[in-house]
Scaffold this active site. Structure first.
Site, PDB file in Angstrom:
ATOM      1  N   HIS A 200      -9.347  16.279 -34.038  1.00 49.45           N
ATOM      2  CA  HIS A 200      -9.681  15.281 -33.008  1.00 49.45           C
ATOM      3  C   HIS A 200     -11.076  15.595 -32.481  1.00 49.45           C
ATOM      4  O   HIS A 200     -11.218  16.490 -31.640  1.00 49.45           O
ATOM      5  CB  HIS A 200      -8.697  15.353 -31.840  1.00 49.45           C
TER       6      HIS A 200
ATOM      7  N   ILE B 186      -9.993  21.317 -30.465  1.00 51.44           N
ATOM      8  CA  ILE B 186      -8.988  22.373 -30.480  1.00 51.44           C
ATOM      9  C   ILE B 186      -7.709  21.851 -31.157  1.00 51.44           C
ATOM     10  O   ILE B 186      -6.701  22.529 -31.173  1.00 51.44           O
ATOM     11  CB  ILE B 186      -8.656  22.917 -29.059  1.00 51.44           C
ATOM     12  N   HIS B 187      -7.788  20.634 -31.690  1.00 48.89           N
ATOM     13  CA  HIS B 187      -6.629  20.050 -32.378  1.00 48.89           C
ATOM     14  C   HIS B 187      -6.957  19.893 -33.863  1.00 48.89           C
ATOM     15  O   HIS B 187      -7.768  19.046 -34.215  1.00 48.89           O
ATOM     16  CB  HIS B 187      -6.300  18.656 -31.818  1.00 48.89           C
ATOM     17  N   LEU B 188      -6.349  20.700 -34.703  1.00 49.74           N
ATOM     18  CA  LEU B 188      -6.589  20.615 -36.155  1.00 49.74           C
ATOM     19  C   LEU B 188      -5.250  20.453 -36.863  1.00 49.74           C
ATOM     20  O   LEU B 188      -4.261  21.062 -36.463  1.00 49.74           O
ATOM     21  CB  LEU B 188      -7.273  21.886 -36.658  1.00 49.74           C
TER      22      LEU B 188
END
Lengths: 121, 483
Positions: free
Chosen positions: B263, B419-421
């Site tokens: 994101h 921090i969203h993978l």
């Protein structure tokens, strides 16, 4: 080398007015060094050469500033340096953001420095 | 070399590994979990931000996904993984996205229509996910007012908190219901569970179509000890980047492995006349969802150190904000991208090379989000707004937004982070090589339980979904094993 680079990148108003300048610089530099040492290969490896090149350029800029009797300023040279390539631009931004992160951790210190600077002016 | 034997080996202790361990232990299986980072759950003290960055984040949170511009991403590296350092937001994926996942995933699509909600229910209960409205929070109020003034839709953000008394954005008093406070705390009470921290998996050894053992390295003070771990079953929960990278390092590679999404997020700093004191308040408990599924706004985590980083982006233009931290609020614009990144393994280099090139539409969405959010902030009375764009002058009135440079000129200057993978082992890209529920076709005794098996970007915080899917993957694997 890192200590010299960090010192040149940090704004004077945040560190110069403080009596514990050396201690603060040591803390900030240690954090910048440790972060880079802990980072992955694709940050650590290019940073090694960036560190040397930046150090040499910074010394050169200082020399120019002295020779030109401050007509050419270190800051102006630095701005040109940043525009030379994204390698320098991104690298300097990395040093700066790490240094500011460590510096602002002690927010009371920042407040004190800013108010000292205001009083001085 | 030390040798260990176990029935189930889980590599990684983040939300995926912890949720999978609960299922396995519940079925009376013997579980050994290894974690590359240290165990801070026994500490009675809280690390300061710089020590936390160095010790609890992978690569000191300096990992770049190379591209134009590069995107800085961060992952947890400690027992409990990212749940020990994030804000503990627990969200369900919107029905619209679940429906699309159901259609896109030819092998386990049914799950996303109904059964995932049973897993969500369990996780929300276990982590005490709730909306806390126990005192007035200006940072949160501001965001609600922005939405109200524009008649924008908002969504509540439940958080995994229990008895938090510190009111700090990330909760420092131990109230955050991270993995070490929930699943791993329970697991440690079970004699069939063992946790080895500071132990990094180096390579998986295969024989024919079976994983036989894992070569690991345990750090003890300044020395490293090699360990060979033999197991009957292997669960990979090393995270979106490291799960496919470990597979590649071990010679298990196939087309599509390592294609992933994140994101892309850009931060916005706004100064108000009012005292907001965002550093002393919980994270805003709402997000603006008017422009979903592609764009989402919310309140960002703030601390003096993070403010420092924001100011460093353009000190000449932002230095006047340094003594006005109490009047600053921080927001984010996050997009659900159309683009995919790539995780690659280069010979002789022991770090993954991660690249991510955003598409034109993604930049347009980021820019649209920035402009819309900033308009809203000015309507609310913001005195100035500073987007995370290199050397940006800042906006001082709504009129300034109209003078903004076109997105194709400034997109290289966007300072993006994530921090969203997820989705590096998505069946969407690896359909021919992946079986259902995180199983790999070529290796009989291996399954994946982490964010890498999400179909694609969920558009919301993925923590609850990673746990739900990992739980489901472990359950399904057990069903297969037990026949």
């Amino acid at each position: 080398m890192i200590e010299y680079i960090v010192e040149k990148l940090l704004p004077n108003e945040l560190i110069n007015s403080n009596q514990d300048k050396e201690e603060i610089l040591f803390k900030v530099t240690s954090y910048v060094k440790n972060s880079i040492d802990t980072s992955g290969f694709f940050v650590k490896f290019p940073e090694k050469s960036l560190r040397v090149v930046t150090y040499i350029f910074f010394k050169f800029f200082m020399l120019i500033e002295i020779i030109s009797l401050k007509k050419i300023k270190f800051k102006d040279c630095l701005n040109r340096f940043l525009k030379m390539s994204s390698f320098f631009g991104d690298g300097i931004r990395l040093y700066k953001s790490l240094a500011f992160f460590a510096l602002f951790e002690d927010i009371e210190l920042i407040k004190k420095n800013i108010s000292n600077e205001k009083n001085r002016n | 070399m030390k040798k260990i034997e176990t029935e189930f080996l889980i590599i990684g202790s983040g939300p995926g590994g912890a949720a999978a361990s609960e299922r396995l232990l519940n079925s009376k299986k013997e579980v050994l979990m290894i974690e590359e980072g240290s165990d801070f759950s026994c500490n009675s003290f809280k690390l300061n931000p710089t020590d936390e960055m160095l010790n609890m984040w992978k690569d000191a949170a300096l990992s770049p996904a190379f591209g134009i511009p590069s995107i800085t991403y961060a992952e947890g590296k400690c027992v409990g993984g990212g749940t020990e350092i994030n804000s503990g937001i627990i969200q369900r994926v919107p029905e619209e996205v679940l429906n699309s996942w159901s259609k896109l995933s030819k092998i386990d699509g049914e799950y996303y229509l109904k059964a995932i909600h049973e897993d969500y229910d369990f996780i929300e209960k276990k982590l005490n996910a709730s909306i806390l409205q126990d005192r007035r929070n200006m940072h949160s109020e501001m965001l609600k007012k922005v939405a109200g003034l524009n008649s924008w839709k908002i969504d509540s953000l439940p958080r995994a908190l229990k008895g938090c008394t510190c009111y700090e954005p990330l909760c420092n008093c131990g109230g955050r219901q991270s993995m070490t406070k929930t699943f791993l705390e329970d697991a440690k009470k079970d004699n069939a569970f063992k946790l080895e921290s500071n132990t990094k998996a180096i390579k998986i050894n295969f024989k024919k179509n079976k994983a036989l053992s894992v070569l690991a390295e345990k750090k003890i003070n300044n020395t490293k000890e090699k360990i060979e771990i033999h197991f009957k079953h292997l669960c990979l929960s090393a995270g979106t980047i490291n799960t496919p990278f470990l597979m590649m390092k071990s010679g298990l590679n196939f087309k599509g492995l390592g294609n992933f999404q994140l994101h892309p997020t850009i931060r916005v700093l706004a100064r108000f006349k009012e005292n907001i004191e965002a550093m002393k308040e919980r994270l805003p408990d709402v997000a603006i969802t008017e422009f979903m599924p592609h764009i989402r706004f919310g309140g960002s985590v703030v601390s003096p150190a993070i403010f420092g980083m924001n100011l460093s982006e353009s000190w000449e233009k932002r230095s006047h904000l340094a003594n006005k931290l109490n009047n600053l609020a921080s927001y984010y614009v996050m997009i659900k991208p159309l683009s995919w990144g790539k995780i690659s393994k280069f010979a002789f280099i022991n770090s993954p090379f991660v690249s991510y090139r955003l598409k034109k539409e993604d930049f347009s969405n980021l820019n649209k989000g920035l402009i819309e959010l900033s308009k809203g902030l000015f309507e609310l009375g913001a005195l100035e707004v500073h987007p995370s764009i290199k050397n940006h002058e800042g906006w001082f009135s709504r009129k300034d937004l109209d003078k903004n440079e076109p997105v194709n000129k400034i997109r290289k200057k966007f300072n993006l982070m994530s921090i969203h993978l997820f989705s590096s082992c998505s069946p969407l890209n690896n359909f021919e090589n992946l079986l259902d529920f995180g199983r790999v076709k070529k290796v009989k005794n291996l399954f994946i339980a982490d964010g890498s098996t999400l179909i694609n970007a969920p558009g919301v915080n993925p923590q609850a979904t990673i746990m739900a899917v990992s739980r489901r993957n472990a359950e399904s694997y057990l069903e297969k094993v037990n026949g």
